[in-house]
Motif scaffolding. Sequence first.
Motif, mmCIF file in Angstrom:
data_model
loop_
_atom_site.group_PDB
_atom_site.id
_atom_site.type_symbol
_atom_site.label_atom_id
_atom_site.label_comp_id
_atom_site.label_asym_id
_atom_site.label_seq_id
_atom_site.Cartn_x
_atom_site.Cartn_y
_atom_site.Cartn_z
ATOM 1 N N ALA A 91 12.047 10.853 -5.274
ATOM 2 C CA ALA A 91 10.968 10.113 -5.940
ATOM 3 C C ALA A 91 10.267 9.178 -4.967
ATOM 4 C CB ALA A 91 11.524 9.338 -7.131
ATOM 5 N N LEU A 92 11.016 8.521 -4.097
ATOM 6 C CA LEU A 92 10.405 7.626 -3.115
ATOM 7 C C LEU A 92 9.587 8.404 -2.083
ATOM 8 C CD1 LEU A 92 13.274 5.045 -2.618
ATOM 9 C CD2 LEU A 92 11.074 4.695 -3.763
ATOM 10 N N LEU A 93 10.084 9.558 -1.664
ATOM 11 C CA LEU A 93 9.309 10.389 -0.743
ATOM 12 C C LEU A 93 8.041 10.914 -1.420
ATOM 13 C CD1 LEU A 93 12.167 12.348 1.047
ATOM 14 C CD2 LEU A 93 10.711 10.555 2.012
ATOM 15 N N GLY A 94 8.155 11.263 -2.702
ATOM 16 C CA GLY A 94 6.979 11.687 -3.453
ATOM 17 C C GLY A 94 5.959 10.567 -3.579
ATOM 18 N N ALA A 95 6.453 9.340 -3.759
ATOM 19 C CA ALA A 95 5.547 8.190 -3.836
ATOM 20 C C ALA A 95 4.812 7.994 -2.518
ATOM 21 C CB ALA A 95 6.331 6.933 -4.198
ATOM 22 N N ARG A 96 5.525 8.159 -1.434
ATOM 23 C CA ARG A 96 4.899 8.000 -0.122
ATOM 24 C C ARG A 96 3.818 9.058 0.096
ATOM 25 N NH1 ARG A 96 8.014 7.467 5.659
ATOM 26 N NH2 ARG A 96 6.144 7.136 6.874
ATOM 27 N N ALA A 97 4.152 10.301 -0.238
ATOM 28 C CA ALA A 97 3.179 11.382 -0.065
ATOM 29 C C ALA A 97 1.970 11.186 -0.974
ATOM 30 C CB ALA A 97 3.844 12.731 -0.350
ATOM 31 N N ALA A 98 2.213 10.767 -2.207
ATOM 32 C CA ALA A 98 1.109 10.561 -3.139
ATOM 33 C C ALA A 98 0.218 9.401 -2.691
ATOM 34 C CB ALA A 98 1.651 10.305 -4.543
#
Length: 114
Positions: free
Chosen positions: A17-24
């Motif tokens: 989820a944190l990696l997804g937040a960074r990418a988003a």
Amino acid sequence: MAHPAAAAGTAALQAAALLGARAAARAGRTGAAFACTSAAMALFAVLPWAAHHPYVLASADGGGLTLSQAAADAASLEALSWAAAVAVPLMAAYQAAGWWAFRGRVDGRTRSYL
């Protein structure tokens, strides 16, 4: 720790989820970044429960206080439900207002934890 595999799975979902937040955030998808960071915080709250289920309070000898032993009676739950019915929408509205107030103020040049 009663369920190390559940704890590891929850931690892995939190990292995703944190990696997804960074990418988003880098892609300019602020809504998706908000959803991912919200999911990461929710998973952070779930992590201790996943590791020690069915114990609410685990002891060093492997036992502890179980969910059924720690559960509140019906009158307490009713009072808390009414309080939550008022407080949760207010907190959600406050969070949404803060998110709305600071929208667009962070760009690629702004230092961020993401």
